[in-house]
Design a protein around this motif. Structure first.
Motif, PDB file in Angstrom:
ATOM      1  N   ASP A 271       0.829  -1.207   0.000  1.00 28.94           N
ATOM      2  CA  ASP A 271       0.000   0.000   0.000  1.00 28.94           C
ATOM      3  C   ASP A 271       0.868   1.263   0.000  1.00 28.94           C
ATOM      4  O   ASP A 271       0.517   2.263  -0.632  1.00 28.94           O
ATOM      5  CB  ASP A 271      -0.916   0.013   1.239  1.00 28.94           C
ATOM      6  CG  ASP A 271      -1.844  -1.196   1.273  1.00 28.94           C
ATOM      7  OD1 ASP A 271      -2.219  -1.692   0.194  1.00 28.94           O
ATOM      8  OD2 ASP A 271      -2.190  -1.645   2.377  1.00 28.94           O
ATOM      9  N   ARG A 274       2.071   2.980  -3.237  1.00 22.82           N
ATOM     10  CA  ARG A 274       1.088   3.606  -4.125  1.00 22.82           C
ATOM     11  C   ARG A 274       0.823   5.053  -3.732  1.00 22.82           C
ATOM     12  O   ARG A 274       0.865   5.401  -2.594  1.00 22.82           O
ATOM     13  CB  ARG A 274      -0.218   2.809  -4.114  1.00 22.82           C
ATOM     14  CG  ARG A 274      -0.005   1.386  -4.623  1.00 22.82           C
ATOM     15  CD  ARG A 274      -1.301   0.635  -4.662  1.00 22.82           C
ATOM     16  NE  ARG A 274      -2.301   1.397  -5.340  1.00 22.82           N
ATOM     17  CZ  ARG A 274      -2.458   1.467  -6.663  1.00 22.82           C
ATOM     18  NH1 ARG A 274      -1.688   0.775  -7.440  1.00 22.82           N
ATOM     19  NH2 ARG A 274      -3.378   2.231  -7.191  1.00 22.82           N
TER      20      ARG A 274
ATOM     21  N   HIS B 172       6.610  -4.829  -5.184  1.00 23.64           N
ATOM     22  CA  HIS B 172       6.348  -4.013  -6.378  1.00 23.64           C
ATOM     23  C   HIS B 172       5.323  -4.696  -7.286  1.00 23.64           C
ATOM     24  O   HIS B 172       4.399  -4.049  -7.795  1.00 23.64           O
ATOM     25  CB  HIS B 172       7.663  -3.775  -7.123  1.00 23.64           C
ATOM     26  CG  HIS B 172       7.520  -2.900  -8.341  1.00 23.64           C
ATOM     27  ND1 HIS B 172       7.719  -1.547  -8.321  1.00 23.64           N
ATOM     28  CD2 HIS B 172       7.169  -3.204  -9.621  1.00 23.64           C
ATOM     29  CE1 HIS B 172       7.510  -1.040  -9.525  1.00 23.64           C
ATOM     30  NE2 HIS B 172       7.170  -2.031 -10.333  1.00 23.64           N
ATOM     31  N   ALA B 175       1.881  -4.399  -5.924  1.00 19.35           N
ATOM     32  CA  ALA B 175       1.437  -3.001  -5.991  1.00 19.35           C
ATOM     33  C   ALA B 175       0.927  -2.674  -7.401  1.00 19.35           C
ATOM     34  O   ALA B 175      -0.065  -1.952  -7.560  1.00 19.35           O
ATOM     35  CB  ALA B 175       2.575  -2.060  -5.592  1.00 19.35           C
ATOM     36  N   ARG B 178      -2.665  -3.641  -7.754  1.00 14.08           N
ATOM     37  CA  ARG B 178      -3.565  -3.202  -6.683  1.00 14.08           C
ATOM     38  C   ARG B 178      -4.711  -2.348  -7.215  1.00 14.08           C
ATOM     39  O   ARG B 178      -5.794  -2.327  -6.624  1.00 14.08           O
ATOM     40  CB  ARG B 178      -2.739  -2.406  -5.659  1.00 14.08           C
ATOM     41  CG  ARG B 178      -3.315  -2.362  -4.251  1.00 14.08           C
ATOM     42  CD  ARG B 178      -3.202  -3.675  -3.537  1.00 14.08           C
ATOM     43  NE  ARG B 178      -3.446  -3.524  -2.102  1.00 14.08           N
ATOM     44  CZ  ARG B 178      -4.312  -4.268  -1.413  1.00 14.08           C
ATOM     45  NH1 ARG B 178      -5.003  -5.202  -2.025  1.00 14.08           N
ATOM     46  NH2 ARG B 178      -4.452  -4.093  -0.109  1.00 14.08           N
ATOM     47  N   ALA B 179      -4.481  -1.612  -8.326  1.00 13.34           N
ATOM     48  CA  ALA B 179      -5.527  -0.728  -8.852  1.00 13.34           C
ATOM     49  C   ALA B 179      -6.516  -1.476  -9.740  1.00 13.34           C
ATOM     50  O   ALA B 179      -7.519  -0.913 -10.166  1.00 13.34           O
ATOM     51  CB  ALA B 179      -4.882   0.414  -9.643  1.00 13.34           C
ATOM     52  N   GLN B 239       0.225   2.771 -13.324  1.00 14.61           N
ATOM     53  CA  GLN B 239      -0.536   2.007 -12.319  1.00 14.61           C
ATOM     54  C   GLN B 239      -0.519   2.706 -10.954  1.00 14.61           C
ATOM     55  O   GLN B 239      -1.027   2.156  -9.971  1.00 14.61           O
ATOM     56  CB  GLN B 239       0.046   0.597 -12.161  1.00 14.61           C
ATOM     57  CG  GLN B 239      -0.028  -0.280 -13.405  1.00 14.61           C
ATOM     58  CD  GLN B 239      -1.444  -0.580 -13.846  1.00 14.61           C
ATOM     59  OE1 GLN B 239      -1.886  -0.188 -14.932  1.00 14.61           O
ATOM     60  NE2 GLN B 239      -2.202  -1.260 -12.996  1.00 14.61           N
ATOM     61  N   GLY B 240       0.106   3.904 -10.906  1.00 15.00           N
ATOM     62  CA  GLY B 240       0.131   4.661  -9.659  1.00 15.00           C
ATOM     63  C   GLY B 240       1.113   4.116  -8.631  1.00 15.00           C
ATOM     64  O   GLY B 240       0.943   4.292  -7.429  1.00 15.00           O
ATOM     65  N   VAL B 241       2.175   3.462  -9.122  1.00 15.39           N
ATOM     66  CA  VAL B 241       3.142   2.836  -8.222  1.00 15.39           C
ATOM     67  C   VAL B 241       4.496   3.544  -8.317  1.00 15.39           C
ATOM     68  O   VAL B 241       5.001   3.805  -9.417  1.00 15.39           O
ATOM     69  CB  VAL B 241       3.319   1.343  -8.578  1.00 15.39           C
ATOM     70  CG1 VAL B 241       4.431   0.707  -7.757  1.00 15.39           C
ATOM     71  CG2 VAL B 241       2.002   0.603  -8.384  1.00 15.39           C
TER      72      VAL B 241
END
Lengths: 274, 274
Positions: A271, A274, B172, B175, B178-179, B239-241
């Motif tokens: 988490d 992100r 990683h 993550a 995750r979205a 992916q916002g990571v």
């Protein structure tokens, strides 16, 4: 059992050879001609068959090669390396041109093509998989992950990202031993066994991400692991090794432990990225 | 079959229990008394048996607990977490006090103690291993790695470093997903299989480090791998990571590729860390 292949780099060449070995003669085209039998143009190669497989340098190359080619009624299977976003855009682009689209992420290096170890993540049109299963399964096993055309690339990049983390750890481990009279080939089996065993913790991590429970039955919590960081850093330094490959993960652990989460498992670090 | 154990944290407690289950009643001592049967002082516990095992908080605690205790004729087995340098210094310290010294690095979490999966790297006096094999083998398998008292800690830290790299890659990878509407427990087996398969490349890496040949039979060279970095960075970002866990390894690859070594395998990165 007819197929067109665009792109004869090392991967495309290996795929073409696997088809020929299976009695399928692909219509091939490459930017620079590799054989007198190759198609003269990408358009001619595409016109020859319904199934068109691309294995080009990058996503831009797909546009360059196919933007002016008639794709009406074609089944386009894109094995060119791409990001999930590029694959989704490519699916829209292909659909607008009247083609069905399937994206693929090859989980193999060229020498593995045609062996049982090779597989390809596919996502996009399930009909393209069903209609061409016999041809697509020749170079590598088919692993279909759903209709979202970006998911094959996402699974591909995610597995390779996991691998690069592992390789960074392996690199650091061998560097620690480099100053000592220790044979790397004696150490390698120990390292491989240990990583193989501990990789199994990814199952527990996945379960925790699903339930959101990061604190029950934690055998080695963030606080305990963060307390061990100096041993790793000091060992690296006294062995003459720069710890930079591992520091971002150690910092992530230490920061979460310091933020009142010291009783947690490492799952929460997902988490925090992100 | 008599043994003294100093330190009853979670690991020490698990070790003591494995001995009791095997019919060996250890003489135990802890900084804060855990049971009425515990020894009153560390000195009394040490006096009771020739074999003395320490499982304390850290290297400083070993000094604090034992600096004023008579160790003449004792066999000191130090399972306290330490760096190779600390273990070498501890060996000198123990020898000066008339004890034989064996250092150990425990490759297990407490719940694994007493199971076949647990093992301990030992280095130092081979006579201590030989004379106390039956007792030492109860909590965990014995893996002796030589007379250098620093090597057990070095092997320990090296394997755990490899593991932390792997965990960073796994973090990683999860993550990235995750979205998306992708079940982590469906993805985990794919990731575990992939890392398990690709970890085998450590054997080839070890062989290259031994021979110094980084260029023969390279299937995916540094130049090709460096060219793929933008796909990983762009995928992470979309992916916002935050890609920070993998960037140091990518940078190391890119730098070596740019330094005229693009035809090489990744083995040379081990040298670049030093």
């Amino acid at each position: 059992m007819a197929v067109t292949l665009l792109g004869l780099g090392t991967m495309g060449t290996a795929i073409a050879q696997s088809w020929r070995a299976a009695g399928i003669k692909p219509t091939v085209w490459n930017r620079t001609r590799k054989s007198p039998e190759d198609a003269d143009t990408a358009a001619a190669a595409v016109a020859a068959n319904q199934l068109v497989v691309t294995c080009l340098l990058d996503d831009d190359s797909v546009t360059t090669v196919l933007d002016d080619v008639d794709l009406t009624g074609k089944d386009l299977v894109n094995l060119t390396t791409s990001t999930p976003e590029q694959s989704r855009d490519r699916a829209t682009w292909a659909t607008e041109r009247g083609a069905r689209f399937l994206d693929g992420g090859i989980m193999a290096v060229p020498p593995m093509i045609g062996t049982p170890a090779a597989f390809v993540f596919y996502s996009g049109s399930p009909a393209v998989v069903d209609d061409h299963r016999d041809v697509l399964a020749v170079p590598a096993r088919i692993h279909y992950v759903g209709e979202d055309p970006g998911h094959a690339a996402l699974y591909d990049v995610a597995l390779l990202s996991g691998m690069y983390g592992m390789l960074a750890g392996v690199t650091h481990a061998f560097a620690l031993l480099r100053a000592e009279d220790i044979d790397p080939t004696t150490f390698a089996p120990l390292l491989v066994d240990w990583i193989t065993t501990t990789t199994g913790s990814a199952h527990d991590l996945a379960h925790r991400l699903t339930t959101g429970d990061y604190t029950t039955n934690v055998t080695s919590n963030l606080g305990m692991q963060a307390a061990g960081i100096p041993t790793f850093v000091d060992t690296a330094k006294s062995q003459g090794v720069d710890p930079r490959l591992l520091m971002p993960y150690f910092d992530l652990m230490a920061q979460r432990a310091a933020a009142g989460k010291s009783q947690e498992d490492t799952a929460g670090l997902v988490d925090d990225l992100r």
